[in-house]
Design an enzyme around this catalytic site. Structure first.
Site, short mmCIF file in Angstrom:
data_model
loop_
_atom_site.label_atom_id
_atom_site.label_comp_id
_atom_site.label_asym_id
_atom_site.label_seq_id
_atom_site.Cartn_x
_atom_site.Cartn_y
_atom_site.Cartn_z
N GLU A 169 0.84 -1.20 0.00
CA GLU A 169 0.00 0.00 0.00
C GLU A 169 0.88 1.26 0.00
OE1 GLU A 169 -2.03 0.49 3.75
OE2 GLU A 169 -3.47 1.93 2.93
N LYS A 178 -9.05 2.49 -2.36
CA LYS A 178 -9.41 2.00 -1.02
C LYS A 178 -10.82 2.46 -0.67
CE LYS A 178 -7.02 1.77 3.45
NZ LYS A 178 -5.79 2.24 4.14
N CYS A 186 -5.42 -2.83 2.54
CA CYS A 186 -5.33 -2.81 4.00
C CYS A 186 -6.70 -2.80 4.70
CB CYS A 186 -4.46 -1.65 4.45
SG CYS A 186 -3.61 -1.97 6.01
#
Lengths: 285, 289
Positions: free
Chosen positions: B44, B111, B147
């Site tokens: 990430e 994300k 994540c």
């Protein structure tokens, strides 16, 4: 609500450390966070106590003993045993060291005062004189100051702002006192240092636990539950923790919050440092 | 799925230094290619570093940015997944995972679950994505999640229902939790549990690529791993140090596991759709009421 004995067991388990793992993280932390500034050296104020012994041992392992300078900063009323313990540690770790007696500096300042300063004021002057000498050694040796304040004393405000609380990088600030004690064993810190009663050694016979009015072991358990696990004070007293202790700890944590922050800045502009001007410390590193 | 060799590049990005991080990417792409990999995955925000705060606007890039050209060029050799912050036409900044193939962006995931609690403050600086999609690659269907996305099991469910044979998790996961007796960080323990769980329940490969290094005293623990469709680890990187690991992903393993455990076959998107639609309506009514 019935007392919950499992809460104390939970605290005890939570305070247990995987020492090998912690050392690995902290050594890498010291190397990395100092190395980012193009520096490979460190200075540590070594008092003969357990916190500075652990910080110094970690720095020595992280950077190599030759890259670490232990700075011994005795005052004329310091316990001579402290100096001996510090010297034993220096020898065992193989780090370089320098002794700077702060008596003349402290007494010179105290002489200029026209009242009779309290032990607390004298202690603060000593702590800040040590900080001055330590930061001078930082420049002289070309190493960053590795801090020696643990999580218990940072939370309780049991330290002198701009004195012993000052550092560039602090490897032990997220470890409670009893965790530092456990780590000291894993780091092979000399027995004499590990076994004596914790003391700021600002005057003869001083003892942390006497001065605070409670022991580190119960305080750490309560703090762990309040801070790390976010239990409420009432949960702790219901589980059999001493209500007066829990209340005292809570009060100390709140009252010392200012010591853990930058000085408050009066906001005027649209972008005030640390309020809306927020850059990481490792900006560009 | 077509059999292929996957590499995870567990690197240590420098906060806000995109040029330096680009060099690190090119180096690891070369190393992955030398190891015979067909696809290399970075963590990430691998190009920017993680705790950017006010640096976000300086670190954000458009897809066409000059700085990305060498990495696009490198993806003519092997496919590349990397993490950055993407700036949109209307100047929003979104954490992004990009799949590069033959010099082009084959897919970009933004994300969807920003993390704004505890030590995280993403929603202050970043905008969230709004979709989860699997996409076709030359090895079959894959999906990328970032994540915190994976702390919401529904994202992996969508990716699997969309046909992903490989779910890539790109992370900058801070190491924390050092209580004794576990032999590993609390955060590592949790991630390993999640990765195995996703692989086993969705009967697919899960590749979790986590970074290493420190930012403002926070350590990133690494430990990147590839989990097979039976939930067993195929390859695992060491903790706290840069590493490149490879694993061979095989269609036969997928087939065998899906024959034994046809969970994916039995998953019912229509059921999920009905129930989630009902819940979304209820939440809307509650909020409005």
């Amino acid at each position: 609500m019935p007392a919950d004995p499992s809460l104390r067991a939970r605290a005890q388990a939570g305070l247990q450390l995987d020492a090998g793992l912690v050392c690995r993280v902290l050594e890498a932390f010291i190397r990395d966070e100092i190395g980012k500034f193009g520096i490979q050296r460190a200075v540590v104020a070594v008092s003969g106590g357990i916190d500075s012994a652990v910080s110094c041992a970690l720095a020595a392992r992280a950077l190599g003993p030759a890259q670490v300078r232990a700075v011994l900063l005795p005052y004329r009323t310091s316990n001579p045993a402290s100096r001996a313990d510090a010297e034993t540690l220096v020898e065992r770790l193989g780090v370089s060291s320098v002794v700077i007696d702060i008596s003349a500096a402290v007494d010179g300042l105290l002489r200029e005062l026209d009242d009779d300063p309290s032990p607390l004021r004298r202690g603060n002057v000593m702590a800040r004189a040590r900080m001055m000498a330590l930061y001078d050694q930082s420049e002289a040796f070309g190493g960053l100051v590795v801090g020696t304040s643990n999580k218990t004393e940072l939370l309780l405000g049991y330290g002198t702002q701009f004195g012993d609380m000052a550092s560039a990088v602090n490897p032990i600030g997220d470890l409670y006192k009893t965790q530092v004690q456990a780590l000291a064993e894993a780091l092979d810190v000399p027995c004499a240092i590990r076994e004596k009663a914790p003391s700021a050694d600002l005057w003869a016979g001083q003892s942390d636990e006497e001065e605070l009015g409670f022991g580190y072991a119960p305080a750490d358990q309560a703090l762990y539950l309040l801070i790390d696990e976010m239990y409420r004070p009432a949960d702790l007293t219901a589980a059999g923790f001493d209500a007066a202790l829990v209340c005292d700890l809570q009060r100390r944590v709140v009252r010392s919050q200012f010591k853990r922050r930058l000085p408050v800045i009066a906001k005027l502009s649209n972008r005030t440092i640390d309020r809306d001007f927020r850059y990481p410390r490792d900006w560009g590193r | 799925m077509r059999d292929f060799r996957l590499a995870l590049a567990q690197i240590k990005p420098t906060l806000g230094d995109l040029e330096r991080n680009l060099e690190r990417h090119l180096d690891f792409v070369d190393r992955a290619a030398a190891a015979g990999a067909d696809l290399v995955v970075f963590p990430e925000q691998s190009l920017t570093g993680y705790f950017l705060s006010d640096l976000v606007a300086d670190a954000a890039l458009r897809r066409g940015a000059e700085l990305l050209q060498p990495l696009r060029q490198a993806s003519r050799g092997i496919d590349v997944i990397f993490g950055f912050v993407e700036e949109t036409d209307d100047h929003r900044f979104l954490p992004a995972a990009a799949y590069l193939h033959h010099g082009e962006f084959a897919h970009v995931h933004h994300k969807v679950y920003l993390v704004t609690y505890g030590l995280f403050d993403e929603a202050r600086d970043l905008a969230a994505g709004s979709s989860v999609r699997a996409f076709d690659t030359r090895f079959g269907r894959q999906a990328m999640l970032i994540c915190e996305d994976l702390w919401h099991p529904t994202t992996a469910s969508i990716a699997a229902a969309d046909g992903a044979d490989v779910i890539h998790g790109l992370s900058s996961s801070p190491g924390r939790g050092v209580a004794g007796g576990r032999g590993q960080l609390g955060s590592a323990e949790t991630w390993r549990r999640l990765n195995r769980c996703y692989a086993q329940l969705h009967v697919c490969y899960v590749a979790h690529c986590n970074r290493v290094g420190f930012e403002d005293g926070v350590n990133f623990w690494g430990g990147s791993e590839v989990i097979g469709p039976d939930g067993e680890p195929l390859a695992r990187a060491p903790e706290f140090e840069e590493a490149l690991i490879v694993a061979d992903l095989q269609d036969a393993a997928l087939r065998r596991q899906r024959a034994r455990l046809p969970l994916r076959r039995d998953e019912d998107p229509a059921l999920n759709s009905r129930e989630f639609a009902r819940l979304a309506a209820r939440r809307y009514q509650t909020d409005a009421g």
